[in-house]
Scaffold this motif. Sequence first.
Motif, short mmCIF file in Angstrom:
data_model
loop_
_atom_site.label_atom_id
_atom_site.label_comp_id
_atom_site.label_asym_id
_atom_site.label_seq_id
_atom_site.Cartn_x
_atom_site.Cartn_y
_atom_site.Cartn_z
N THR A 607 0.81 -1.22 0.00
CA THR A 607 0.00 0.00 0.00
C THR A 607 0.84 1.27 0.00
N CYS A 608 2.12 1.15 -0.27
CA CYS A 608 2.96 2.33 -0.42
C CYS A 608 2.93 2.76 -1.88
N ALA A 609 2.59 4.02 -2.14
CA ALA A 609 2.56 4.53 -3.51
C ALA A 609 3.97 4.71 -4.05
N ALA A 610 4.96 4.85 -3.16
CA ALA A 610 6.38 4.96 -3.55
C ALA A 610 6.63 6.08 -4.55
N THR A 611 5.90 7.17 -4.39
CA THR A 611 6.07 8.30 -5.29
C THR A 611 7.18 9.25 -4.86
N GLY A 612 7.64 9.11 -3.62
CA GLY A 612 8.71 9.97 -3.14
C GLY A 612 8.26 11.32 -2.65
N LEU A 613 6.94 11.54 -2.58
CA LEU A 613 6.46 12.83 -2.10
C LEU A 613 6.90 13.09 -0.66
N ALA A 727 1.89 4.94 -20.77
CA ALA A 727 0.53 5.12 -20.27
C ALA A 727 -0.35 5.81 -21.30
N THR A 728 0.18 6.87 -21.94
CA THR A 728 -0.64 7.57 -22.93
C THR A 728 -0.70 6.81 -24.25
N ARG A 729 0.23 5.88 -24.45
CA ARG A 729 0.14 5.03 -25.65
C ARG A 729 -0.88 3.92 -25.46
N VAL A 730 -1.31 3.69 -24.21
CA VAL A 730 -2.30 2.65 -23.92
C VAL A 730 -3.67 3.26 -23.62
N PHE A 888 -2.84 6.66 -7.05
CA PHE A 888 -3.03 5.70 -8.14
C PHE A 888 -1.72 4.98 -8.45
N ALA A 889 -0.62 5.75 -8.43
CA ALA A 889 0.73 5.18 -8.45
C ALA A 889 0.93 4.14 -9.55
N GLY A 890 0.69 4.53 -10.79
CA GLY A 890 0.90 3.63 -11.91
C GLY A 890 -0.22 2.64 -12.05
N SER A 915 -16.24 22.15 -14.14
CA SER A 915 -16.59 21.51 -15.41
C SER A 915 -15.68 20.34 -15.70
N ALA A 916 -14.44 20.42 -15.26
CA ALA A 916 -13.47 19.35 -15.49
C ALA A 916 -12.26 19.58 -14.60
N GLY A 917 -11.43 18.56 -14.51
CA GLY A 917 -10.18 18.67 -13.79
C GLY A 917 -9.01 18.42 -14.72
N TYR A 918 -7.84 18.93 -14.36
CA TYR A 918 -6.68 18.81 -15.26
C TYR A 918 -5.45 18.41 -14.46
N SER A 919 -4.65 17.54 -15.08
CA SER A 919 -3.43 17.08 -14.45
C SER A 919 -2.40 16.80 -15.53
N ASN A 920 -1.37 16.03 -15.19
CA ASN A 920 -0.34 15.73 -16.18
C ASN A 920 0.17 14.29 -16.06
N SER A 921 -0.74 13.40 -15.68
CA SER A 921 -0.43 11.97 -15.64
C SER A 921 -1.71 11.22 -15.97
N ARG A 922 -1.67 10.45 -17.05
CA ARG A 922 -2.90 9.81 -17.52
C ARG A 922 -3.46 8.82 -16.52
N THR A 923 -2.61 8.05 -15.86
CA THR A 923 -3.14 7.08 -14.88
C THR A 923 -3.74 7.79 -13.68
N CYS A 924 -3.07 8.86 -13.21
CA CYS A 924 -3.64 9.63 -12.11
C CYS A 924 -5.02 10.15 -12.48
N GLU A 925 -5.18 10.58 -13.73
CA GLU A 925 -6.44 11.16 -14.18
C GLU A 925 -7.58 10.14 -14.15
N ILE A 926 -7.26 8.85 -14.30
CA ILE A 926 -8.29 7.82 -14.22
C ILE A 926 -8.88 7.77 -12.81
N GLY A 927 -8.00 7.71 -11.81
CA GLY A 927 -8.48 7.67 -10.43
C GLY A 927 -9.15 8.96 -10.02
N LEU A 928 -8.62 10.09 -10.46
CA LEU A 928 -9.22 11.38 -10.14
C LEU A 928 -10.62 11.50 -10.73
N SER A 929 -10.79 11.00 -11.94
CA SER A 929 -12.12 11.04 -12.57
C SER A 929 -13.11 10.20 -11.79
N GLN A 930 -12.68 9.01 -11.37
CA GLN A 930 -13.58 8.12 -10.65
C GLN A 930 -14.01 8.72 -9.31
#
Length: 950
Positions: A607-613, A727-730, A888-890, A915-930
């Motif tokens: 359960t560690c996201a290991a993002t280094g934050l 991630a963006t290629r998938v 989301f961590a990948g 109206s919408a949210g914006y970020s710069n990581s496609r996988t993060c955006e999946i979890g944020l949308s949900q």
Amino acid sequence: MSTAVDPGAWRDLKAALAETIPQARLIDDPLRTLAFGTDASFYRLIPRLVVRPHSEEELQTVLAECRARRLPVTFRAAGTSLSGQAVTDSVLIQLGQGWRGHEILDNGRAIRLQPGVIGARANALLAPFQRKIGPDPASINTCMIGGIAANNASGMCCGTAQNSYRTVRDIRVILADGALLDTADADSVAAFRHTHHELLAGLERLSAETRANEELAEKIRHKYRLKNTTGYALNSLVDFEDGIEILKHLMIGSEGTLGFISAITYDSVVDEPQKAAALAFFPDMGTTCRATTALKRSPVSAVELMDRAALRSVQDKPGMPEVLKALPEEAAALLIDVRGNDDDELAARMQAVQQMLEGIQTLEPVTFTRDAATYALYWKIRKGLFPAVGAVRETGTTVIIEDVAFPIERLDEGVLALTDVFQRHGYREAILFGHALEGNLHFVFPQGFEKPGEVERYQGLMDEVAQLVGVEYGGSLKAEHGTGRNMAPYVELEWGADAYALMWEIKALFDPENLLNPEVILSRNPTLHLENLKPMSAADPAVDKCIECGFCEPICPSKDLTLTPRQRIVIRRELARLEALGERASDDDRMRMEALWDAYAYQGIDTCAATGLCATQCPVNINTGDLVRNLRHERNLGQAGAARLLGRHFSGTTRIGRGALNMAGAARQTLGKNLMAKATGGVRRLSGDRLPQWSPALPRSAPIRVLKREAAGEPGRDKVVYFPSCATRVFGASFDDTESRSVMEITLALLKKAGFEVIVPEMIGHLCCGMPFQSKGQFEEASHKARELNRELLVATQNGRYPVLCDTSPCTLQMQAYLDERLTLTEPVSFAHDHLLPRLSVTPLKERIAVHVTCSSTRMGLSERFVALARACAQDVVVPADINCCGFAGDKGFNTPELNASALEGLADQVAGCSAGYSNSRTCEIGLSQHGGIPYRSILSLLDRASRAP
């Protein structure tokens, strides 16, 4: 204490509490009791039961059930306490969700806060009114209001005039008998006067007796002219006559020994916006202290003293002024901070300070700076002193920081005497710094307790310090860190027999059975401060410098689900201690170690996201993700072959991913979202949670073919190498979003609009930065993929001639760490802000939008540019509070979806109406949308919508 309690009492208590509190919030397993029971002090006690009540009613139930069994209880907020006041071997009541409420009052002139609100969050709420709370402890980004009030924590600017005691307006408190008093509610006060007449009468009697005792009353007034948190707030007995007011102010600094503060209302103070600072160097400590005395009469906001040893501890760190290395051995420094409401007021105050220092010898002219970077550097020097000692200490030792206060007129001789004490006891690594205007000094030194004679050496030091400060100089042994266990044996020495007896009377009035945090503040045990010392076993070089301060915890995405970075390190250290026992380990030790490892697999590793934050908040720059990746590496050694197979056939791996998305999309179309969720959830449960969790926010597959189109932009224009992440290629556009283009399509269109010629590397389907492998501990394959990408990018950029734009921020951070320094590697925010905005005509959209600053963006220092870019493109921008990492961590959002859900709890409420949210990581955006309830897209989509070619 609990060691004398029948073990059956704990089972009975848990069973009784389970009737009203969910089992998930009644914690008694070996791993979490150790983890949750650890604070920032150098003491260790392991609670028998950790309870997480979510309401006053639940807390009253806990107190009643504990009282019925005579079981002591201790309250815990953030656990940044340094003196052992938040540890117990009995019942620990831990604050968490449910205690973060707040209310702005009187147009910002006051604020009502529950105890789980972080101090910095309170200031953020008051910032629009140009106000703040008075207390400003160094740990304000981590510590909670409950701890700030319970310890009467102060800090660098508040002195004694703006601490909690002076700025409390009202308080809501639950006493040992379960009674609730809200001093802001007239009905509550009236009822309390009726039901607790004896308590209030007792306090009023003590007040009258104390004021009649002129010698004692004058001693109390003297002690509180200084910063003083030793013992109870006896100044309440001379400052007030009414029992309610006495009670209100006694609760401040009582460290949970008199009751539980469930809410406090502070009178806020003005936050002057204009700031300047000077770093003044003096030839010796005596001159430095004389300058401090002079500055006491000047309009300064803060004056921070640093001795030569303190300055030496940071002089070699990046960015430090060169002058630090050239200072003579006897030199010392003052950081002088001046603030004002406008430029004229600030200038006048700076001039007044300069006049006060005329005639006092300095090593260099005293020059104030208003430059934000230099101002921040000066404070970085001051704030880096404590961790500087922690970073260089011997592995296995702890760092002790204590704080004393001398009468300001005797500060110079007190400093010299204190320094002499440290030298004579062999503490030559000790550094000295502090809030000089209040005569408040911190001394910091490394301390081990394992070697023979070390406990005795420490005892000798503390005995002499207590005698010197508390008796000879009439100062405070604890100026702002709270009494705790470390100074409890010395309270009588400092205060004298009469005042000490008075404190015991106060304790008896509030807590006659001595069940609230016993042995803290008051203790009959003369060696309490030498018992239950925390072991600091070497565990992993990646984390051995951890001082367990807890600064990392507020930003950790798993903090409300499993463990925080500090707690992961605590458990790993305990495992290392048990492993080091070897053949000496008992059967109980082996069983304990096995149980800890079994639980740690999920609680600590999975359960560690290991993002280094966490490293961005750590005073010694520890990335706990490095520890977790090392553990994953050890655990996944047998999977190295599979990782190599995936890496060497990566193009096929991504094709399979797109194919799976197409199948999921077809099933969604057939079954509908609700039935799809039920079906996939059932399959996941049957698999033992081995299969990924389907999400309604799961997008379409990305159209990889768009990369095969002709290069965008006219030949001869500026060139950029575009590297779309795997991630963006998938992952393409979301099903429920009006933005139907993939990130790749948006990026290419935007670059063309801005006039760039785009170069896409060869073998693009096969390339990867290596992060998916790195995060799972597959270091060898991660390095292989990084080398492949490095080679192709050098070719595409002509050895770094052109910049590289990667459309995913976490991948860019990975690339910056592992690829060739010749490459200029950028991600969407930095590239758009620095290179696209100047080329485009932008009209802000008349929309309310949300932004999510990813962990990698924070680590790259892009937070301000991220928000600035969004505000250039939309008229109303929401940055949700306390959502630091989405978790989301990948692929964690698919394989450990509860981490993503926990990290984003409360997001939907904060972004409602956007109206919408914006970020710069496609996988993060999946979890944020949900979990946000609105579509999240690439920040490049926002810029594309708001811009046109010039």
